[in-house]
Design an enzyme around this catalytic site. Structure first.
Site, PDB file in Angstrom:
ATOM      1  N   CYS A  35      -7.590  13.475 -36.233  1.00 49.34           N
ATOM      2  CA  CYS A  35      -8.368  12.006 -35.549  1.00 49.34           C
ATOM      3  C   CYS A  35      -9.459  12.988 -35.869  1.00 49.34           C
ATOM      4  O   CYS A  35     -10.546  11.737 -35.957  1.00 49.34           O
ATOM      5  CB  CYS A  35      -8.068  11.290 -35.088  1.00 49.34           C
ATOM      6  SG  CYS A  35      -7.928  12.126 -33.144  1.00 49.34           S
ATOM      7  N   ASP A  78      -9.671   2.774 -36.753  1.00 49.96           N
ATOM      8  CA  ASP A  78      -8.755   3.562 -36.168  1.00 49.96           C
ATOM      9  C   ASP A  78      -8.379   4.190 -37.332  1.00 49.96           C
ATOM     10  O   ASP A  78      -8.011   4.707 -38.312  1.00 49.96           O
ATOM     11  CB  ASP A  78      -7.400   3.199 -34.985  1.00 49.96           C
ATOM     12  CG  ASP A  78      -6.430   3.641 -34.907  1.00 49.96           C
ATOM     13  OD1 ASP A  78      -6.734   5.008 -34.350  1.00 49.96           O
ATOM     14  OD2 ASP A  78      -6.109   3.195 -33.656  1.00 49.96           O
ATOM     15  N   HIS A 130      -5.760   6.878 -36.458  1.00 55.04           N
ATOM     16  CA  HIS A 130      -4.205   6.742 -36.687  1.00 55.04           C
ATOM     17  C   HIS A 130      -3.218   6.616 -37.184  1.00 55.04           C
ATOM     18  O   HIS A 130      -2.579   6.942 -37.084  1.00 55.04           O
ATOM     19  CB  HIS A 130      -3.521   6.613 -34.610  1.00 55.04           C
ATOM     20  CG  HIS A 130      -5.440   7.382 -33.769  1.00 55.04           C
ATOM     21  ND1 HIS A 130      -6.526   7.361 -33.527  1.00 55.04           N
ATOM     22  CD2 HIS A 130      -4.989   9.382 -33.695  1.00 55.04           C
ATOM     23  CE1 HIS A 130      -6.571   8.023 -33.240  1.00 55.04           C
ATOM     24  NE2 HIS A 130      -5.884   9.338 -32.971  1.00 55.04           N
TER      25      HIS A 130
END
Length: 486
Positions: A169, A366, A368
């Site tokens: 990430c 994000d 993820h």
């Protein structure tokens, strides 16, 4: 070094019952009382408002009936338990992500990559210096490049890993920041992704650079290879300082490739990593040295002109286990800079790309979410690029972000750089002795120095002597050992 052991899920959102559906600039309320919803919300909500109404009706079903004395009916206990479960699920964020919605934006101003959005209709109509309305902000947000976990790409080096899930990430967050710099450079800050193909050729070429294969200049494969000396490896976590150094190495390596005809084509700007502390953990506030920036631009252009576009990456450590609260107002202020590229950071254990702030909350993209690997050909103007954009605005409290982070800035020309330095100096003056970073004209000798293995253009409070122009290699490094004050 403060590492960020990623999780496969996004950081939890603040569990409030109100949410904003941002896919089509719609705002939905999850309140159990729909009659009090403002007319503006009903007007903007469209079909997604219906989702909130359905959820509201479901929650109402489980509300216990009250008799005139205020006591619950016979089935109150079981119904109330179900109601609490549903409310927690709806308010926690998972339901709203399932419906394509993010957490609710308030009426407060949003500072987003140098733009101010007035979400209050009264203010937006009277302030000509700010953008107005939810729709304008959401169009801007969904036009930003979104890079996430991928699976199914070619194995990374000898690792046999074909996915970066649960560990990549920080790499993905850094790719997003650099991608925005390239978008701003080639297409301008006002560019918005069109609804239909064909796409802009520059936009497609930028996405191609971040494909998941060694053939793509800024792929995860090549970043890990470039960052080996800073601890980057497939399957391992990495901090923002090492990530910035990996970018520095990769860009310098690409520019030195003999087969590259136009060495500035893939990365058309100088890069200045404003830090020299080992792992970003030691020393005081980094120092932006104007003379060093000028030399980097001169080297980048190879005498063609005196200045070039420049990307500044500023790794910082703003606390030990948690961020020092005194830095939060300063971080928020950096998003008002026209040169702002946001922040590499997030909660401990989950790096994100923070692109804006509202009140005391960070708005972020994000990385993820797991998606299949795609490699977009550089000349395919009809390519499906939907996996590189996200319309869900996620947020987190600023006081919960990891103290180890990096700020990015893009300056198009000399005037833009001068404006950045002026704003940064004013911000340092407001810091009460604890600035994020400072700006100086030239490097001054320090009284107390410590050996630093990897040199850098200018960082910490000083180096052993003034930097000679011949010592710089065009990437902010001198090629020799330098000294860093603690």
């Amino acid at each position: 070094m403060t590492s960020l052991p990623e999780r496969g899920a996004a950081p939890p959102s603040n569990p409030t019952p109100s949410s904003s559906c941002v896919g089509d600039a719609a705002v939905a309320s999850s309140s159990s009382s729909t009659s009090s919803a403002p007319e503006e919300q009903r007007k903007d909500g469209g079909p997604k408002q219906c989702k909130a109404s359905i959820l509201s009706s479901v929650l109402t079903i489980f509300e216990p009936d009250q008799d005139q004395s205020g006591r619950s009916g016979g089935h109150a206990s079981g119904s109330y338990a179900w109601s609490r479960v549903l409310r927690r699920f709806v308010g926690g964020g998972s339901m709203w992500r399932f419906l394509g919605c993010g957490k609710a934006l308030t009426a407060a101003d949003v500072q987003f990559l140098g733009k101010c959005y007035k979400l209050s209709s009264e203010e937006s109509s009277s302030d000509s210096d700010s953008e107005g309305g939810h729709a304008a902000f959401l169009e801007d947000f969904s036009s930003r490049i979104w890079i996430t976990y991928r699976k199914g790409f070619d194995a990374i080096s000898d690792s046999k890993l074909t996915s970066d899930v649960n560990w990549g990430c920080m790499v993905r967050s850094s790719q997003m920041l650099v991608a925005q710099a390239l978008i701003f450079h080639h297409l301008g800050r006002s560019w918005r992704k069109p609804a239909q193909n064909p796409s802009n050729p520059e936009y497609i070429r930028i996405l191609h650079l971040f494909g998941d294969s060694e053939a793509c200049a800024f792929s995860i494969h090549n970043l890990l290879q470039a960052g080996k000396s800073y601890g980057l490896a497939a399957g391992s976590w990495v901090g923002p300082y090492a990530m910035c150094r990996a970018w520095q190495t990769l860009i310098r390596t690409n520019r030195e490739q003999p087969e590259v005809i136009n060495r500035n084509e893939s990365f058309p700007m100088a890069l200045y990593v404003v830090s020299g502390d080992e792992d970003g953990e030691r020393g005081g506030a980094p120092v932006v040295c104007i003379d060093v920036a000028a030399q980097l631009c001169y080297d980048f252009n190879k005498d063609q002109s005196a200045w070039s576009p420049i990307l500044l990456l500023v790794p910082l450590v703003l606390g030990l286990d948690k961020i020092n609260p005194r830095y939060i107002p300063l971080l928020k202020e950096t998003f008002t800079f026209p040169q702002s590229l946001g922040i590499l950071g997030g909660k401990p254990g989950a790096s994100t790309y923070i692109a804006g702030v509202q009140d005391d909350r960070a708005l972020y993209l994000d990385p993820h979410e797991v998606q299949l690997a795609v490699n977009i050909a550089s000349d395919n103007l009809e390519a499906d690029t939907s996996s590189y954009h996200c319309s869900t605005v996620r947020d987190m409290p600023l006081d919960l972000i990891d103290p180890s982070l990096a700020i990015g800035f893009y300056c198009r020309d000399k005037d833009d750089f001068d404006d950045f330095c002026s704003r940064a100096s004013e911000l340092a003056e407001q810091a009460n002795g604890a600035p994020l970073f400072t700006v100086v004209q030239s490097v001054q000798p320090s009284k107390q120095m410590y050996n630093q293995d990897d040199g850098s253009g200018c960082s910490g409070y000083g180096v052993s002597d003034n930097i000679d122009a011949e010592d710089l290699d065009g990437s902010g490094e001198t090629g020799e050992d330098e000294w860093q004050i603690l």
